[in-house]
Design an enzyme around this catalytic site. Structure first.
Site, mmCIF file in Angstrom:
data_model
loop_
_atom_site.group_PDB
_atom_site.id
_atom_site.type_symbol
_atom_site.label_atom_id
_atom_site.label_comp_id
_atom_site.label_asym_id
_atom_site.label_seq_id
_atom_site.Cartn_x
_atom_site.Cartn_y
_atom_site.Cartn_z
ATOM 1 C CG ASP A 1 30.856 31.672 4.352
ATOM 2 O OD1 ASP A 1 29.644 31.394 4.422
ATOM 3 O OD2 ASP A 1 31.406 32.479 5.121
ATOM 4 C CG HIS A 2 26.530 26.972 3.871
ATOM 5 N ND1 HIS A 2 27.114 26.828 5.096
ATOM 6 C CD2 HIS A 2 25.239 27.281 4.115
ATOM 7 C CE1 HIS A 2 26.217 27.040 6.039
ATOM 8 N NE2 HIS A 2 25.064 27.313 5.471
ATOM 9 C CG HIS B 1 28.032 31.689 7.783
ATOM 10 N ND1 HIS B 1 28.672 31.066 6.733
ATOM 11 C CD2 HIS B 1 27.724 30.709 8.657
ATOM 12 C CE1 HIS B 1 28.744 29.764 6.976
ATOM 13 N NE2 HIS B 1 28.180 29.524 8.135
#
Ligand code: NAP
Length: 504
Positions: A185-186, A248
Site C-alpha cells: 500500500d504505497h 489507502h
C-alpha cells in the site's frame, strides 16, 4: 534512512516493462543505488514478453524511465552505467511453463556468478488477474522455495472483494508464509504517513488530547486533478471505493486512530491497526444511503483546460456507473473514538491534488471572552501528506494593534518547501524495507480482510440502489453536492487545502 546491513538477493520483476516498473520501481531502485542503500550484489531481472535485448531494454525502458521519473536524474552521468549493469531483461510469457524453467536456470547462473546466496524477491507488477497464475507457476516449476530466503511483493489491488481477496491469499499462502508476503500500500511508504505515529507518540501535547473528549471530528482527503489516465480499463472495474478507500484511506484511519502499540515491532503495530479496522461501525443499507456518497465526473475545467467526462475516457464504458468520487462518514466503536465522525473523501478530477488529514478540536464554551473581538475558529492539526509534506497547527491569537481583534494563526512546518529538500519516494522506502526484510509498512492479511469486510456492504448497498444519476459533478468541483451536505447536516464543513482559514 540510514544504511542497514542488507543481504544480497535477486529481485525478479514480473511486469518489468510496464508502467509501474518504469514510473516507480526503476527510479526508486536507482535513487537507492545513488544513496548507497542497495545491497552490493543485488541483481534485478525484468520479466516481459517483448523482444528486448539487454541493451535495447537499457536504452528503451531503463534510460527514459530514470531520465523522466528519478528525483536523482542529475546523477545519471555518474551512476547510470554501474546501476545498469545490475539489470537484466528476461523475455517470457508468464503463461509459458517452459519460460519458468529457463528463468530458474537463469537465476541459478546469476546466483552462482554473483553473491546473492539464493535469496529471491519476486515482485508481481502485473495486472491482478495474473497474480494467482504467476504464484502457482513459481511453485510448480520450482522457483520457490528459494535456496536462501524468499519474499513476494504484491501490488494492489488485493482482490476486488472479500471472497476474491481470500482466494488470492490462499494461493499466495501455498507458496509463501505470511512473513514472506509484502502487500504494497504505497501510501504507507510516504514520508508524512510514517510521521503520523511520531507526531502522535513523541509529543507530549498531542497524545493526551487525542480522543473524543477533545477532538470534534477527523477529515481525510485524498484528491487528484487527473482522470483515469491510461488505466481506464482497470479503474472502470474497480472505482474509487475499491481503488482508494479499501486500502489507502482506511490505512490512514488506522494510523490516526490506533492505540499506542506495545512496542515498535512490526506485529505490535499491525495488531493495533487491525483493531481499528475491526472496530469500524458497519454501514448497513440505510447508513450507506445517508453516509456514503458516490459521484462520477462529467466534463469540466481543470487548470483552465476543458476535460472530457469520465464516460468518454479511454477503455471506459460509455454508460459506466463506476464511481470516481466517494465521501464517507464513519465511526469507530471504541472508548477513544466513540461519537467522533471520521469524514473521508477521495476522487478524480477534483480541483486540487492534495492528500491531508485534519483533526478538528472541539470548540471552547462560547460564554466568556472575545465575543466582540471576532469569531473563535476551531483549533486544527493538519497533516499534509502530498504534494506538500508537513504539519501545522491552527490557533487563535490577537492581531497586532490597539484593538483586540482575534485571528487564526498557524504554526507551520513544511518539510519539502525548502529548496534542496528532496524527500525519498514511497517506493524507495518500500523496496528498501523488502530488501532488509521489514514488513511494517505493508499490510497484513487480517488488515486486508477487515477492510474488505467494511467496504463490501457499501458496494452491495450501492448495487441494490440501482442506477446512480451519473455524472453528478463537473470536473474541477469537489464532488457532488451531497458530499458537501454530508458535513453541512452536521453543522460542519470540509476544509479545503489552505482553507484552514486564510491567515491575515
Ligand atoms: N501503473 C501504476 O501507476 C500502478 C499504481 C498502483 C498499482 N499498480 C499495479 O501494478 C500492476 C502493474 O500495473 P502497470 O500499470 O505497470 O501495468 P502495465 O503497464 O499494463 O504493464 C503490464 C506488464 O505486465 C506484463 N505482462 C502482461 N501480460 C504478460 C504475459 N502474459 N507475460 C509476461 N508479461 C506480461 C507486460 O509486459 P509486456 O507488455 O512487455 O509483455 C508489462 O510489463 C497492476 O497490478 C496494477 O494494478 C500500478
Amino acid at each position: 534512512m540510514t544504511p542497514d546491513r542488507l543481504d544480497n538477493s535477486l529481485l525478479v520483476i514480473f511486469g518489468g516493462t510496464g508502467d509501474l516498473a518504469r514510473r516507480k520501481l526503476y527510479p526508486a531502485l536507482f535513487n537507492l543505488f545513488v544513496d548507497g542503500f542497495l545491497p552490493p550484489a543485488l541483481g534485478v531481472i525484468a520479466v516481459g514478453r517483448r523482444g528486448f535485448t539487454r541493451d535495447s531494454f537499457r536504452q528503451e525502458i531503463l534510460l527514459p524511465s530514470l531520465e523522466t521519473f528519478s528525483r536523482r536524474a542529475a546523477s545519471m552521468d555518474a551512476y547510470f552505467e554501474p546501476f545498469a549493469t545490475r539489470l537484466h531483461y528476461f523475455r517470457t510469457d508468464i503463461y509459458d511453463p517452459e519460460g519458468y524453467t529457463r528463468l530458474e536456470q537463469f537465476l541459478v547462473e546469476l546466483e552462482e556468478a554473483g553473491g546473492s546466496r539464493g535469496n529471491r524477491i519476486f515482485y508481481l507488477a502485473v495486472a491482478p488477474e495474473h497474480f494467482g497464475p504467476v504464484i502457482r507457476s513459481l511453485k510448480e516449476t520450482g522457483l520457490v522455495p528459494a535456496r536462501g530466503w524468499q519474499r513476494v511483493v504484491i501490488e494492489k489491488p488485493f482482490g476486488h472483494d472479500l471472497p476474491s481477496a481470500t482466494e488470492l491469499n490462499r494461493q499466495l499462502r501455498e507458496a509463501f508464509s505470511e512473513e514472506e508476503i509484502y502487500r504494497i500500500d504505497h501510501y504507507l511508504g510516504k514520508e508524512m504517513i510514517q510521521n503520523i505515529m511520531v507526531i502522535r507518540f513523541a509529543n507530549t501535547f498531542f497524545e493526551p488530547v487525542w480522543n473524543n473528549k477533545y477532538i470534534d471530528h477527523v477529515q481525510i482527503t485524498s484528491a487528484e486533478t487527473v482522470g483515469v489516465e491510461n488505466r481506464g480499463g482497470y479503474y472502470d472495474r474497480a472505482g474509487a471505493l475499491r481503488d482508494m478507500v479499501q486500502n489507502h484511506l482506511l490505512q490512514l484511519v488506522t494510523l490516526v486512530a490506533m492505540e499506542p502499540p506495545a512496542s515498535l515491532a512490526t506485529e505490535a503495530i499491525r495488531d493495533e491497526k487491525v483493531k481499528v479496522l475491526r472496530s469500524l461501525k458497519p454501514l448497513d443499507a440505510a447508513a450507506v444511503s445517508k453516509n456514503a456518497i458516490r459521484g462520477q465526473y462529467g466534463a469540466g475545467e481543470i487548470d483552465g483546460q476543458m476535460v472530457p467526462p469520465y464516460r468518454q475516457e479511454k477503455e471506459v464504458a460509455p454508460d459506466s456507473t463506476t464511481e470516481t468520487f466517494v465521501a464517507l462518514k464513519l465511526f469507530i466503536d471504541n472508548f477513544r473514538w466513540a461519537g467522533v465522525p471520521f469524514y473521508l473523501r477521495t476522487g478524480k478530477r477534483l480541483p486540487l491534488k492534495v492528500t491531508e488529514i485534519i483533526l478538528q478540536f472541539k470548540s471552547l464554551p462560547d460564554i466568556l471572552y472575545f465575543k466582540e473581538y471576532g469569531e473563535l475558529r476551531p483549533n486544527l492539526l493538519v497533516i499534509r501528506v502530498q504534494p506538500l509534506e508537513g504539519v501545522y497547527v491552527q490557533l487563535n491569537a490577537k492581531r497586532p494593534g490597539n484593538n483586540n481583534y482575534i485571528v487564526p494563526i498557524r504554526l507551520d512546518f513544511c518539510q519539502n518547501c525548502e529548496v534542496g529538500v528532496n524527500s525519498p519516494e514511497a517506493y524507495e522506502r518500500l523496496l528498501y524495507d523488502v530488501m532488509r526484510g521489514d514488513p511494517t509498512l505493508f499490510t497484513r492479511w487480517d488488515e486486508v480482510e477487515a477492510a474488505w469486510k467494511f467496504v463490501d456492504p457499501i458496494s452491495a448497498a450501492w448495487a441494490a440502489q440501482g442506477q446512480p444519476q451519473f455524472p453528478n459533478y463537473a470536473a474541477g468541483q469537489w464532488g457532488p453536492p451531497a458530499a458537501q451536505r454530508l458535513l453541512i447536516c452536521d453543522a460542519r464543513r470540509w476544509w479545503e487545502e489552505n482553507g484552514a482559514e486564510s491567515i491575515s
